[in-house]
Design a protein around this motif. Structure first.
Motif, short mmCIF file in Angstrom:
data_model
loop_
_atom_site.label_atom_id
_atom_site.label_comp_id
_atom_site.label_asym_id
_atom_site.label_seq_id
_atom_site.Cartn_x
_atom_site.Cartn_y
_atom_site.Cartn_z
N ALA A 109 0.94 -1.14 0.01
CA ALA A 109 0.06 0.13 -0.05
C ALA A 109 0.76 1.26 0.08
CB ALA A 109 -0.86 -0.12 1.11
N LEU A 110 0.40 2.39 -0.42
CA LEU A 110 0.85 3.61 -0.70
C LEU A 110 0.68 4.70 -0.04
CD1 LEU A 110 1.19 2.22 -4.20
CD2 LEU A 110 3.33 2.68 -3.04
N PHE A 111 1.51 5.59 0.50
CA PHE A 111 1.03 6.86 1.11
C PHE A 111 1.89 8.21 0.59
CE2 PHE A 111 3.32 4.71 4.36
CZ PHE A 111 4.17 5.57 4.97
N THR A 112 1.57 9.32 0.59
CA THR A 112 2.17 10.26 0.16
C THR A 112 1.72 11.76 0.72
OG1 THR A 112 3.42 11.66 -1.58
CG2 THR A 112 1.09 10.93 -1.99
N SER A 113 2.56 12.90 0.81
CA SER A 113 2.29 14.16 1.10
C SER A 113 2.52 15.12 0.26
CB SER A 113 2.58 14.60 2.73
OG SER A 113 2.47 15.63 2.79
N THR A 114 1.95 16.35 -0.15
CA THR A 114 2.04 17.28 -1.17
C THR A 114 2.03 18.69 -0.50
OG1 THR A 114 -0.03 17.29 -1.81
CG2 THR A 114 1.56 16.16 -3.18
N ALA A 115 2.70 19.72 -1.14
CA ALA A 115 2.55 20.81 -0.47
C ALA A 115 0.87 21.63 -0.78
CB ALA A 115 3.62 21.96 -0.87
N SER A 116 0.71 21.21 -1.99
CA SER A 116 -0.62 21.74 -2.50
C SER A 116 -1.42 20.67 -2.84
CB SER A 116 -0.27 22.64 -3.86
OG SER A 116 0.27 21.78 -4.87
N MET A 117 -2.89 21.09 -2.93
CA MET A 117 -3.98 19.94 -3.44
C MET A 117 -3.54 19.38 -4.83
SD MET A 117 -6.77 18.76 -2.60
CE MET A 117 -8.19 19.84 -1.57
N HIS A 118 -3.21 20.07 -5.81
CA HIS A 118 -2.97 19.31 -6.84
C HIS A 118 -1.54 19.01 -7.25
CE1 HIS A 118 -7.12 19.42 -7.87
NE2 HIS A 118 -7.15 20.94 -7.42
N GLY A 119 -0.95 18.85 -6.20
CA GLY A 119 0.85 18.73 -6.36
C GLY A 119 1.21 17.60 -6.96
N GLY A 120 0.40 16.73 -7.35
CA GLY A 120 0.92 15.32 -7.88
C GLY A 120 0.68 14.11 -6.96
N GLN A 121 -0.08 14.19 -5.91
CA GLN A 121 -0.44 13.10 -4.97
C GLN A 121 -0.50 11.61 -6.06
OE1 GLN A 121 -3.60 13.81 -2.52
NE2 GLN A 121 -2.80 15.73 -1.45
N GLU A 122 -1.49 11.81 -6.82
CA GLU A 122 -1.76 10.34 -7.37
C GLU A 122 -0.72 10.03 -8.23
OE1 GLU A 122 -5.57 11.58 -9.13
OE2 GLU A 122 -6.45 11.05 -7.37
N THR A 123 -0.03 10.94 -9.08
CA THR A 123 1.10 10.47 -10.05
C THR A 123 2.06 9.90 -9.03
OG1 THR A 123 2.10 12.60 -9.99
CG2 THR A 123 0.44 11.76 -11.90
N THR A 124 2.60 10.51 -7.99
CA THR A 124 3.76 10.00 -6.92
C THR A 124 3.33 8.50 -6.39
OG1 THR A 124 4.16 12.12 -6.19
CG2 THR A 124 4.80 10.38 -4.69
N LEU A 125 1.81 8.52 -6.12
CA LEU A 125 1.47 7.03 -5.75
C LEU A 125 1.50 5.95 -6.67
CD1 LEU A 125 -1.68 8.13 -3.56
CD2 LEU A 125 0.52 7.36 -2.80
N VAL A 126 1.32 6.29 -7.93
CA VAL A 126 1.53 5.51 -9.01
C VAL A 126 2.99 5.17 -9.37
CG1 VAL A 126 1.15 5.23 -11.52
CG2 VAL A 126 -0.74 6.07 -10.19
N SER A 127 3.93 6.30 -9.23
CA SER A 127 5.33 5.93 -9.31
C SER A 127 5.84 5.10 -8.40
CB SER A 127 6.11 7.46 -9.57
OG SER A 127 6.30 7.93 -8.10
N MET A 128 5.61 5.19 -7.44
CA MET A 128 5.73 4.25 -6.21
C MET A 128 5.41 2.74 -6.50
SD MET A 128 5.88 6.20 -2.51
CE MET A 128 4.43 7.08 -2.44
N MET A 129 4.36 2.66 -7.15
CA MET A 129 3.66 1.49 -7.58
C MET A 129 4.61 0.72 -8.52
SD MET A 129 -0.42 1.85 -8.39
CE MET A 129 -1.27 2.78 -7.09
N LEU A 130 5.36 1.42 -9.52
CA LEU A 130 6.02 0.78 -10.57
C LEU A 130 7.08 -0.38 -10.16
CD1 LEU A 130 6.17 3.78 -13.08
CD2 LEU A 130 4.57 1.71 -12.98
#
Length: 197
Positions: A109-130
């Motif tokens: 499972a994955l988790f992340t934190s960003t500075a802004s609402m649209h700061g790349g949360q979902e792409t970061t989670l996907v990048s960690m999945m790879l």
């Protein structure tokens, strides 16, 4: 007890707090325990630049931590829509585990934190999945049966838990963000224990 590895990198503390919440969720599952680990910073030439043992907090991860766990919760801050360099550097060194299939079939499972609402949360989670998919791991996201996922006005995605930390990194967690971190820990622990049986 079956151990879930909660592995994170945190620069300003938000992802570390998320890791603790995820670990709390893991520990709510009978028969599961959390093993919290982190990765060291890297230099601009991509080598570890910290002592072998951190001054405080979680110990640095070793490959054996991944081998010994029955599941993984992986967290990183967002860096331009991607995982942070220290976490990527660590995963680039996991080829020995890949060669022997040590992580095949384990849930993650994955988790992340960003500075802004649209700061790349979902792409970061996907990048960690790879890299996890290359290792043969099974991805456990957050289903919409968690009511907080539909109610959140800050962090929280079906790809994993997330937090909007603000530009100074000090924005408090919302109740939904906290609950989703705990739910993520519970989900990966419950999945792991089912697979172990």
């Amino acid at each position: 007890m079956s151990e879930i590895l909660v592995l994170y990198y945190s620069l300003h503390g938000a992802v570390k707090e998320m890791a603790q919440l995820v670990a709390r969720g893991v520990e709510q599952v009978p028969g599961a325990t959390a093993r919290i680990r982190t990765v060291p910073k890297v230099s601009t030439v991509c080598e570890a630049v910290e002592d072998g043992i951190p001054d405080s907090g979680a110990p640095y991860v070793e490959l054996k931590d991944l081998e010994e766990c029955v599941g993984l919760a992986l967290g990183s801050p967002t860096r331009f829509g991607n995982m942070a360099a220290p976490m990527k550097y660590f995963w680039d060194g996991t080829t020995p585990l890949w060669l022997k299939g040590a992580l095949v079939g384990k849930p993650a499972a994955l988790f992340t934190s960003t500075a802004s609402m649209h700061g790349g949360q979902e792409t970061t989670l996907v990048s960690m999945m790879l890299p996890l998919l290359h290792h043969g791991m099974l991805i456990a996201g957050l289903p919409y049966s968690n009511p907080e996922l539909a109610a959140t006005s800050a962090g929280g995605t079906p790809y994993g838990a997330s937090h909007v930390a603000g530009t100074d990194g000090n924005k408090p967690f919302t109740e939904e963000e906290r609950k989703l971190c705990i739910a993520l820990g519970k989900r990966v622990a419950e999945t792991a224990l089912k697979l172990v049986k």
